[in-house]
Design a protein around this motif. Structure first.
Motif, PDB file in Angstrom:
ATOM      1  N   GLU A   1      78.835 103.399 -41.522  1.00 25.65           N
ATOM      2  CA  GLU A   1      78.267 104.439 -42.384  1.00 25.65           C
ATOM      3  C   GLU A   1      79.232 104.902 -43.471  1.00 25.65           C
ATOM      4  O   GLU A   1      79.173 106.048 -43.916  1.00 25.65           O
ATOM      5  CB  GLU A   1      77.808 105.619 -41.527  1.00 25.65           C
ATOM      6  CG  GLU A   1      76.639 105.277 -40.630  1.00 25.65           C
ATOM      7  CD  GLU A   1      76.030 106.495 -39.941  1.00 25.65           C
ATOM      8  OE1 GLU A   1      76.628 107.588 -40.022  1.00 25.65           O
ATOM      9  OE2 GLU A   1      74.948 106.344 -39.344  1.00 25.65           O
TER      10      GLU A   1
ATOM     11  N   TRP B   1      77.362 106.318 -46.381  1.00 23.95           N
ATOM     12  CA  TRP B   1      76.909 107.693 -46.186  1.00 23.95           C
ATOM     13  C   TRP B   1      78.066 108.669 -46.389  1.00 23.95           C
ATOM     14  O   TRP B   1      77.908 109.729 -46.983  1.00 23.95           O
ATOM     15  CB  TRP B   1      76.305 107.846 -44.800  1.00 23.95           C
ATOM     16  CG  TRP B   1      75.950 109.254 -44.426  1.00 23.95           C
ATOM     17  CD1 TRP B   1      76.490 110.014 -43.434  1.00 23.95           C
ATOM     18  CD2 TRP B   1      74.973 110.080 -45.058  1.00 23.95           C
ATOM     19  NE1 TRP B   1      75.915 111.254 -43.399  1.00 23.95           N
ATOM     20  CE2 TRP B   1      74.972 111.328 -44.386  1.00 23.95           C
ATOM     21  CE3 TRP B   1      74.082 109.894 -46.122  1.00 23.95           C
ATOM     22  CZ2 TRP B   1      74.133 112.379 -44.750  1.00 23.95           C
ATOM     23  CZ3 TRP B   1      73.249 110.944 -46.475  1.00 23.95           C
ATOM     24  CH2 TRP B   1      73.285 112.169 -45.800  1.00 23.95           C
TER      25      TRP B   1
ATOM     26  N   ARG C   1      71.196 104.968 -42.095  1.00 24.83           N
ATOM     27  CA  ARG C   1      71.257 106.388 -42.421  1.00 24.83           C
ATOM     28  C   ARG C   1      71.333 106.597 -43.924  1.00 24.83           C
ATOM     29  O   ARG C   1      70.713 107.517 -44.469  1.00 24.83           O
ATOM     30  CB  ARG C   1      72.456 107.045 -41.740  1.00 24.83           C
ATOM     31  CG  ARG C   1      72.499 108.557 -41.948  1.00 24.83           C
ATOM     32  CD  ARG C   1      73.614 109.197 -41.175  1.00 24.83           C
ATOM     33  NE  ARG C   1      73.562 110.657 -41.284  1.00 24.83           N
ATOM     34  CZ  ARG C   1      74.453 111.474 -40.747  1.00 24.83           C
ATOM     35  NH1 ARG C   1      75.465 110.989 -40.050  1.00 24.83           N
ATOM     36  NH2 ARG C   1      74.329 112.776 -40.890  1.00 24.83           N
TER      37      ARG C   1
ATOM     38  N   GLU D   1      68.660 108.833 -45.974  1.00 22.35           N
ATOM     39  CA  GLU D   1      69.066 110.143 -46.473  1.00 22.35           C
ATOM     40  C   GLU D   1      69.321 110.198 -47.984  1.00 22.35           C
ATOM     41  O   GLU D   1      69.226 111.263 -48.593  1.00 22.35           O
ATOM     42  CB  GLU D   1      70.330 110.607 -45.743  1.00 22.35           C
ATOM     43  CG  GLU D   1      70.194 110.697 -44.231  1.00 22.35           C
ATOM     44  CD  GLU D   1      69.293 111.825 -43.778  1.00 22.35           C
ATOM     45  OE1 GLU D   1      68.990 112.716 -44.599  1.00 22.35           O
ATOM     46  OE2 GLU D   1      68.887 111.831 -42.601  1.00 22.35           O
TER      47      GLU D   1
END
Length: 284
Positions: free
Chosen positions: A219, A222, A251, A255
């Motif tokens: 991630e 992110w 993710r 998002e």
């Protein structure tokens, strides 16, 4: 094609390539270009791959590629061509037909494996071609750019070659050097910085951050987006990858606020040549 089925097919093709990839990939394609010299549909595809590889090998950006898939009716087309050239029962025509039909699955596999060859040979993940770089450079409009996770630096180098006056800062953690070809063959100066450290160092000096082909298993993408949101809201994050596919974490895709405003021309020159549908997004 459904997303799950598409992912399964890509994994299967990659596994086949990894098991059988020859050091002689280009030599094999060259051999088949000669075999299919009289079959323009096949020779056209092979010649595009050979020319693409030649340019990359010489430090140049390649051209865009057509979709590297054989026509569904290629056997019928070949039969029709042979029927016009050889009478029924001609042993030369029959031999030619046998050669073609035996080679078709091998050619198909080689064409489908070109992206894997690029990754494995040059550490080139996103297909950074010359028209794409020209369109991206126009979009950036001479504004200063930071590329993070740059790999061997194909995008940065392309931008600098297209516009030598543009400030392009190229960074990569080089953490993958031991695992694959990423980082082993840099084609421009690359500062050893991970993505977060690079943004913290240069975030106030640039307008755009380019993040290309972030891994799908971690991630970091992110974390990059969170850092920009919280501390560098003035930055524009350009993401190059396949949404909900081969790149970036689930993710991130869930998002991130994504748009492609003003990026139509850029994406027109990043059209897929295989099952990977990579595109450019502006992420907030």
């Amino acid at each position: 094609m459904k997303l799950k089925k598409k992912k399964q097919l890509k994994k299967r093709l990659k596994k086949v390539y990894k098991q059988s990839r020859p050091a002689s990939y280009i030599k094999e394609l060259t051999k088949y270009a000669q075999l299919f010299d009289d079959v323009p549909e096949i020779k056209f595809l092979i010649n595009n791959v050979l020319e693409s590889d030649r340019l990359i090998k010489n430090g140049l950006l390649p051209q865009q590629l057509p979709t590297l898939l054989l026509p569904d009716d290629i056997q019928y087309r070949i039969y029709q061509q042979l029927a016009k050239k050889y009478p029924a029962g001609d042993p030369v025509g029959d031999q030619r037909w046998d050669q073609y039909t035996a080679a078709l699955p091998k050619v198909d596999k080689l064409l489908r494996s070109y992206r894997d060859y690029l990754e494995d040979t040059y550490g080139l993940w996103s297909y950074t071609n010359a028209p794409f770089i020209a369109a991206l450079s126009d979009y950036l409009n001479n504004q200063p750019v930071l590329e993070i996770m740059a790999g061997n630096g194909y995008i940065s180098r392309g931008l600098h070659q297209h516009n030598p006056h543009q400030q392009v800062i190229t960074t990569d953690s080089k953490a993958w050097v031991a695992e694959n070809e990423t980082g082993k063959h840099p084609i421009t100066t690359i500062e050893k910085l991970d993505a977060l450290a690079a943004i913290k160092k240069y975030g106030n000096q640039v307008k755009y951050v380019i993040m290309s082909w972030s891994p799908d298993k971690v991630e970091i993408d992110w974390q990059v987006l969170q850092l920009i949101r919280q501390h560098y809201p003035q930055l524009h994050l350009l993401v190059i990858g396949e949404k909900n596919g081969a790149t970036n974490s689930p993710r991130f895709w869930k998002e991130a606020q994504l748009s492609q405003d003003g990026l139509q021309t850029v994406n027109d020159h990043l059209q897929s040549f295989d099952l990977i549908d990579e595109q450019v997004f502006l992420a907030k």
